[in-house]
Design a protein around this motif. Structure first.
Motif, PDB file in Angstrom:
ATOM      1  N   SER A  59     -11.126 -25.053 -26.915  1.00 45.76           N
ATOM      2  CA  SER A  59     -11.144 -24.050 -27.973  1.00 45.76           C
ATOM      3  C   SER A  59     -12.579 -23.613 -28.202  1.00 45.76           C
ATOM      4  O   SER A  59     -13.514 -24.236 -27.705  1.00 45.76           O
ATOM      5  N   LYS A  60     -12.732 -22.547 -28.955  1.00 47.12           N
ATOM      6  CA  LYS A  60     -14.071 -22.065 -29.315  1.00 47.12           C
ATOM      7  C   LYS A  60     -13.941 -21.213 -30.566  1.00 47.12           C
ATOM      8  O   LYS A  60     -12.948 -20.499 -30.757  1.00 47.12           O
ATOM      9  N   ALA A  61     -14.976 -21.282 -31.388  1.00 48.55           N
ATOM     10  CA  ALA A  61     -15.071 -20.396 -32.545  1.00 48.55           C
ATOM     11  C   ALA A  61     -16.356 -19.597 -32.415  1.00 48.55           C
ATOM     12  O   ALA A  61     -17.427 -20.169 -32.169  1.00 48.55           O
TER      13      ALA A  61
ATOM     14  N   GLY B 288     -13.539 -27.630 -29.690  1.00 44.93           N
ATOM     15  CA  GLY B 288     -14.566 -26.766 -29.122  1.00 44.93           C
ATOM     16  C   GLY B 288     -15.602 -26.426 -30.165  1.00 44.93           C
ATOM     17  O   GLY B 288     -15.393 -26.626 -31.367  1.00 44.93           O
ATOM     18  N   GLY B 289     -16.725 -25.921 -29.715  1.00 39.86           N
ATOM     19  CA  GLY B 289     -17.849 -25.672 -30.612  1.00 39.86           C
ATOM     20  C   GLY B 289     -17.691 -24.418 -31.446  1.00 39.86           C
ATOM     21  O   GLY B 289     -16.900 -23.522 -31.130  1.00 39.86           O
ATOM     22  N   MET B 290     -18.468 -24.378 -32.532  1.00 39.23           N
ATOM     23  CA  MET B 290     -18.571 -23.192 -33.376  1.00 39.23           C
ATOM     24  C   MET B 290     -19.926 -22.554 -33.116  1.00 39.23           C
ATOM     25  O   MET B 290     -20.960 -23.195 -33.271  1.00 39.23           O
ATOM     26  N   ARG B 291     -19.913 -21.309 -32.714  1.00 40.98           N
ATOM     27  CA  ARG B 291     -21.134 -20.576 -32.371  1.00 40.98           C
ATOM     28  C   ARG B 291     -21.382 -19.496 -33.415  1.00 40.98           C
ATOM     29  O   ARG B 291     -20.467 -18.780 -33.823  1.00 40.98           O
ATOM     30  N   LEU B 292     -22.646 -19.369 -33.839  1.00 42.14           N
ATOM     31  CA  LEU B 292     -23.031 -18.319 -34.772  1.00 42.14           C
ATOM     32  C   LEU B 292     -23.781 -17.237 -34.017  1.00 42.14           C
ATOM     33  O   LEU B 292     -24.777 -17.521 -33.338  1.00 42.14           O
ATOM     34  N   VAL B 293     -23.314 -16.009 -34.118  1.00 43.89           N
ATOM     35  CA  VAL B 293     -23.954 -14.875 -33.453  1.00 43.89           C
ATOM     36  C   VAL B 293     -24.512 -13.958 -34.533  1.00 43.89           C
ATOM     37  O   VAL B 293     -23.770 -13.482 -35.397  1.00 43.89           O
ATOM     38  N   THR B 294     -25.821 -13.707 -34.480  1.00 49.55           N
ATOM     39  CA  THR B 294     -26.495 -12.929 -35.532  1.00 49.55           C
ATOM     40  C   THR B 294     -27.290 -11.782 -34.909  1.00 49.55           C
ATOM     41  O   THR B 294     -28.501 -11.893 -34.719  1.00 49.55           O
ATOM     42  N   PRO B 295     -26.640 -10.681 -34.562  1.00 50.00           N
ATOM     43  CA  PRO B 295     -27.344  -9.542 -33.948  1.00 50.00           C
ATOM     44  C   PRO B 295     -28.455  -9.030 -34.854  1.00 50.00           C
ATOM     45  O   PRO B 295     -28.347  -9.061 -36.078  1.00 50.00           O
ATOM     46  N   ASN B 296     -29.525  -8.535 -34.223  1.00 55.73           N
ATOM     47  CA  ASN B 296     -30.712  -8.152 -35.000  1.00 55.73           C
ATOM     48  C   ASN B 296     -30.809  -6.662 -35.291  1.00 55.73           C
ATOM     49  O   ASN B 296     -31.852  -6.187 -35.717  1.00 55.73           O
TER      50      ASN B 296
END
Length: 1075
Positions: A586-588, A543-551
């Motif tokens: 899966s997911k990251a 599964g993919g790796m996602r980057l979350v960057t709240p502002n």
């Protein structure tokens, strides 16, 4: 320099204007009235004028009097300045270390002497900041301070920090302390060195270094531990290449012996993200310090590297009396920060032996990757905790927030959790839990299960008796639960990038008892400015790796609260759509704190977080001597994980991940990360996800709306721009397959939206797709009379963009981009027309984007408005199938074989994707015709049924011998693109993990069974018998093929023959199985 030499204070110059005026008057009078001067030398009161005969040289005009007065003052000041210089210069030359004179240019040294003299003359504290400019334009800040420098304080307050958009990096830093300890000079050079400009040939500039290296190679210093041993690095050609990479100033001012030792450190970390450190006793010429600490840090901000080093050394009672910082290029990998720190103990508590530096070195290595919250906890609040315990505590806080906040978001807020767990009154309990974690996973002396239970009971009793706060009590009990359900950790690996914890999912699932399915496993990573969950539903998963960057800090807290929810939801959606392939879902989700950072800083932190997360996952899954020695494995099974790119992951990230997997000993590194730029299949370039989405669209238009898009027009609206993957390729496919029959009435993306009831111009949309431009770049001249473009740079545009998918009426809506839960149970009614009839703006939705609509909103739209929705786990599954094929090719083919056959491989994959999508789409509507249930529910049932069958078949295959398993290998071979099977199928058992092969056979057979026989056939079978019946199905299918051939060759009439063959096709296998 009285205060520095004799501690006597010099006379104070009177500088106020009134004092200066009276002094000038007194000087004049003393010359004109000698008696007054001798009788009353300090008198300034009025004296009546007495006439005397004039002399020729006496000034008569006021201007002449002023000129004479000025000259007198200048003379006096000059004499004082000269006197002070005469005191300072000998002292300065005697007390400043030789390294100062070797490395600081003469004009800077003169500036320093002038500054010190001026301070002394003014009788001020020895405290001054100087600003200079080097010939290449870089800025130099010099800090002159009394006594030994407080380097940590200086570094923390340097300008141009990384939070600023006008950030300037430190390219050099030097700290010098006078030998009598009464003066320190700290110099910081800001700005990148654009080139390594060598004025002298490196053979000349590095002559002494080359000479020493030659002596070392000729074994002149064998037995002298202060010199490095002979090495290939010191061969002349190798050393010259290295010298070419170094700034000339670094070469010239470095001691040859120390330069070569630092070169060894450089080569230990080059091409990596690591840090290496050496410590040695100082030589005789370094009288002010006891130990030299040499540090090489790959890809670290120099200011942060220096700050972290000084923080650790200061914590261990060490003064930095001399410091040098230099930045060296590491080619494509970035740069390496080289630090040389001369230290001495501040008191008896400071280290006195090289052995005592071992824990200090370990701590210094960890600081590069420690989160600021951990740094604050172990260096500011509770230094006695130590880094390992501090990391465990802050990691626990980060796990607890998403798990506990659903119970009470206020009581279990992110800040409140941290404050309670690290409260002075409770920190002892937190430390005890951290010790329990450490002792349970100690590599050589780990707790037995019995000892663990006893220790757990003691801590639990302590909590019950001494923690009155019920919120704190819940937190501590959950921390113990997490320790108990931890199966692996990398806490004891020396060069880890972050703290990694492999959890039994029961530790988390307990808080989410309503979840439809329990994950197979959960991994958590805690590092510098990031936390990441990895959730998977099978032993072999992708599964993919996602980057979350709240502002903003507020948004970060919200994302932290839903961190696990989002990861679980994405992984579960992946599990449902991975039904046709060997890998489970899966997911990251990597949640990164970029608040307060500049744009450049944000990118730096994001890239670091990707590396730290990836390396930590590898810590937990690779099988090497190091991991076997230092990781206690309470899981006991090899884990096969594959990653893929998701939001904000870059091509450079992908390349680094593959290379890192190879260095860490992952057996199939090319398969570890999909979508590689060269040896991968670019989803956007080939439109692999959109090919599946469009197949579902075509079948659904016919089944739901009775529209044959090949022959009849239809209207469609999309979210996701022409520059996006799924939306952009869907635009191209709509034009390719249906031409003008596809009337695209609206498209919305981040930039705005374009709307046209007569249809947006296809050629203009194709131009945007091929130019990778957003929808706001649509040419207004290509609009029809009622067409509009809204830009999301104003209130009206934002409102139009955010509501387009609800407002516009179209036959079908394809969300091909957008955030999860855009349509939820709170707002789903806005998808209905405002006329009050309950009519939806579109009767058909094909979910190209993941989780765009929540489950409860899907249900409400179907039940209240009759909206047919093809769920994401079906509609966009072809993207993950492509990634699976890429994993297979990476394991079976060489790079050369892949490149040579890439076009044919891609063409065959696209054909397989359309086939698999059509088989499921047709099954969805067969099941719908049988039960008239909501399509999302049917879609989930199809996925669950295939996954159920897969698990049962895997279990059955595990009981077979290798020879028996090979009888079913043809299923996997048929699943692969023909060219891959022809080239490399004989390598399967050599190149693929055994579990992967079992999963491949099982998933191929399970999907074949369900697509052909339907869900009801599988669900009626008992779980115990399902695997065996599935394997028998294969042999009976072969029997039916022989029977069909016999019927075709018989003398039976053609009409009867056709009926017999139809019966065999529909129920022959079932009859043979006696079902």
């Amino acid at each position: 320099m009285n205060r520095l030499l004799t501690n006597k204070r010099s006379n104070v110059l009177k500088s106020a204007l009134g004092q200066a005026s009276r002094r000038k008057d007194n000087v004049l009078r003393s010359r004109m009235h000698p008696m007054l001067s001798s009788a009353r030398p300090n008198a300034y009161e009025f004296v009546p004028h007495q006439r005397q005969s004039e002399v020729p040289w006496q000034p008569k005009e006021n201007s002449d009097i002023q000129r004479v007065t000025q000259q007198a003052m200048i003379h006096e000041l000059t004499m004082q300045q000269n006197s002070k210089i005469a005191e300072i210069v000998p002292w300065f030359l005697e007390q400043m270390p030789s390294s100062y004179f070797n490395s600081v240019p003469e004009d800077f040294r003169l500036d320093h002497i002038k500054a010190i003299t001026a301070i002394e003359n003014a009788n001020m504290d020895l405290h001054m900041n100087l600003k200079s400019i080097l010939p290449d334009g870089r800025l130099v800040l010099t800090y002159i301070r009394p006594g030994k420098t407080k380097l940590l304080s200086l570094v923390k307050h340097l300008p141009w920090n990384f939070s600023s958009d006008d950030y300037l990096p430190i390219s050099r830093a030097q700290v010098f302390t006078s030998e009598d300890g009464k003066l320190s000079i700290s110099m910081f050079v800001f700005g990148d060195e654009k080139t390594v400009a060598h004025i002298l040939p490196v053979e000349v500039a590095g002559g002494k270094i080359l000479e020493l290296a030659n002596e070392i190679q000729n074994e002149h210093y064998i037995g002298d531990s202060s010199f490095p041993k002979p090495s290939h690095l010191f061969e002349r050609d190798s050393l010259l290449r290295y010298l070419e990479n170094c700034p000339e100033s670094y070469i010239v001012r470095s001691d040859p012996r120390r330069f070569l030792k630092q070169m060894q450190l450089y080569h230990k970390v080059t091409g990596s993200e690591c840090m290496d450190i050496s410590v040695e006793r100082s030589q005789n010429e370094d009288a002010v310090g006891d130990f030299w600490v040499d540090v090489a840090v790959a890809n670290s901000l120099p200011q942060i590297a220096l700050e972290n080093a000084t923080m650790v050394l200061s914590e261990h009672n060490l003064d930095i009396v001399r410091s040098h910082l230099d930045m060296l290029s590491d080619g494509a990998n970035g740069n390496i920060c080289m630090l040389r720190l001369l230290v001495s103990p501040t008191d008896e508590a400071g280290p006195r032996s090289l052995e005592s530096f071992k824990p200090i070195v370990e701590e210094m290595k960890r600081t590069k990757w420690l989160d600021p919250s951990t740094m604050n906890l172990v260096f500011e609040k509770f230094p006695w905790l130590g880094i390992k315990r501090g990391e465990i505590i802050t990691a626990m806080c980060s796990i607890l927030h998403p798990l506990m906040s659903s119970k009470n978001p206020f009581a279990f807020s992110r800040n409140h959790i941290y404050d309670l767990v690290t409260k002075k009154r409770y920190i002892r309990i937190s430390a005890d839990i951290a010790d329990l974690f450490l002792d349970r996973f100690h590599p050589t002396n780990n707790l037995s299960d019995e000892d663990f239970l006893n220790r757990r009971e003691i801590i639990t009793k302590d909590i019950e008796e001494n923690v009155e706060d019920t919120i704190a009590k819940d937190l501590f009990m959950k921390m113990i639960d997490i320790v108990e359900h931890t199966l692996k950790t990398n806490i004891y690996l020396e060069n880890r990038y972050a703290l990694g914890i492999r959890l039994d999912s029961k530790a988390i699932q307990h808080e989410y008892s309503s979840r439809e399915e329990e994950p197979y496993g959960v991994m958590f990573c805690h590092g510098r400015r990031f936390n990441a969950f990895h959730v998977r539903f099978k032993d072999v998963a992708r599964g993919g790796m996602r980057l979350v960057t709240p502002n903003s800090p507020e948004q970060f807290a919200l994302e932290s609260a839903r961190h696990y929810d989002e990861c679980y939801g994405l992984a579960y959606a992946q599990q449902l759509k991975n039904k046709d392939i060997p890998e489970g879902g899966s997911k990251a989700v990597n949640l990164i704190d970029c608040n307060g950072l500049s744009a450049e800083a944000k990118q730096f932190v994001m890239r670091k977080s990707v590396k730290a997360f990836t390396n930590t996952i590898l810590d937990l899954i690779v099988d090497t001597d190091e991991t076997r020695d230092l990781i206690v494995d309470r899981h006991g099974q090899n884990e096969v994980i594959y990653l893929g790119p998701d939001e904000q992951v870059t091509v450079d990230d992908i390349n680094w991940i593959v290379n890192r997997a190879a260095k860490r000993g992952y057996k199939t590194p090319n398969a570890f990360m999909s979508s590689k730029p060269k040896a991968g299949i670019n989803h956007k370039q080939y439109g692999v996800t959109s090919e599946g989405v469009n197949t579902y669209l075509e079948v659904s238009l016919q089944k739901v709306l009775g529209i044959n898009p090949k022959c009849e027009p239809f209207t469609i609206k999309l979210t996701g721009g022409p520059d996006g993957d799924v939306a952009g390729n869907e635009i191209l496919i709509l034009d390719r397959e249906y031409g003008d029959n596809a009337i695209i009435v609206g498209i919305a993306d981040g930039s705005g939206c374009a709307e046209d009831p007569e249809g947006l111009d296809h050629q203009e949309l194709i131009r945007l797709v091929k130019s990778t431009l957003p929808i706001c770049e649509f040419n207004p001249n290509k609009l029809n009379a009622n067409g509009k473009i809204y830009h999301a740079n104003n209130e009206e545009g934002i409102k139009a963009r955010n509501s387009m998918h609800n407002r516009l009426v179209a036959d079908v809506f394809v969300p091909a981009g957008g955030r999860p839960s855009t349509i939820d149970i709170q707002n789903y009614k806005t998808f209905l027309l405002p006329d009050g009839t309950g009519t939806p703006s579109s009767k058909l939705i094909i979910e190209g984007a993941n989780l765009f609509i929540t489950n409860d909103a899907r249900k409400a739209l179907y039940e209240e408005a009759g909206v047919h929705i093809v769920k994401d786990s079906s509609a966009n599954k072809t993207g993950v199938i492509t990634s699976s094929y890429e994993i297979c090719s990476a394991m079976l083919l060489t790079d050369e074989e892949f490149f040579e056959n890439k076009n044919k491989i891609v063409d065959q994959i696209l054909g397989k994707l359309r086939c698999l999508a059509r088989m499921e789409a047709e099954l969805l509507f067969r099941e719908y015709d049988r039960e008239a249930d909501a399509l999302p529910k049917i879609s989930q049932r199809v996925s669950s049924t295939i996954n159920l069958a897969t698990d049962a078949i895997i279990k059955e295959l595990s009981d077979l011998s290798p020879e028996e398993e090979r009888e079913f290998l043809q299923l996997f071979k048929n699943h692969l693109p023909q060219i891959i099977a022809e080239l490399a199928f004989d390598r399967v058992y050599d190149r693929m993990p055994p579990q992967y092969i079992k999963n491949a056979i099982a998933s191929c057979l399970a999907s074949k069974l369900v697509y052909k026989e339907g869900c009801q056939f599988i669900n009626k079978l008992s779980t115990e018998k399902l695997g065996r019946i599935a394997l028998d199905y294969v042999s009976k299918e072969k029997d039916m093929v022989l029977l069909e051939e016999a019927v075709k060759g018989s003398n039976v009439g053609e009409e009867e023959k056709a009926k017999i063959l139809e019966i065999i096709a529909i129920g022959g296998i079932r009859s043979a199985l006696k079902l």
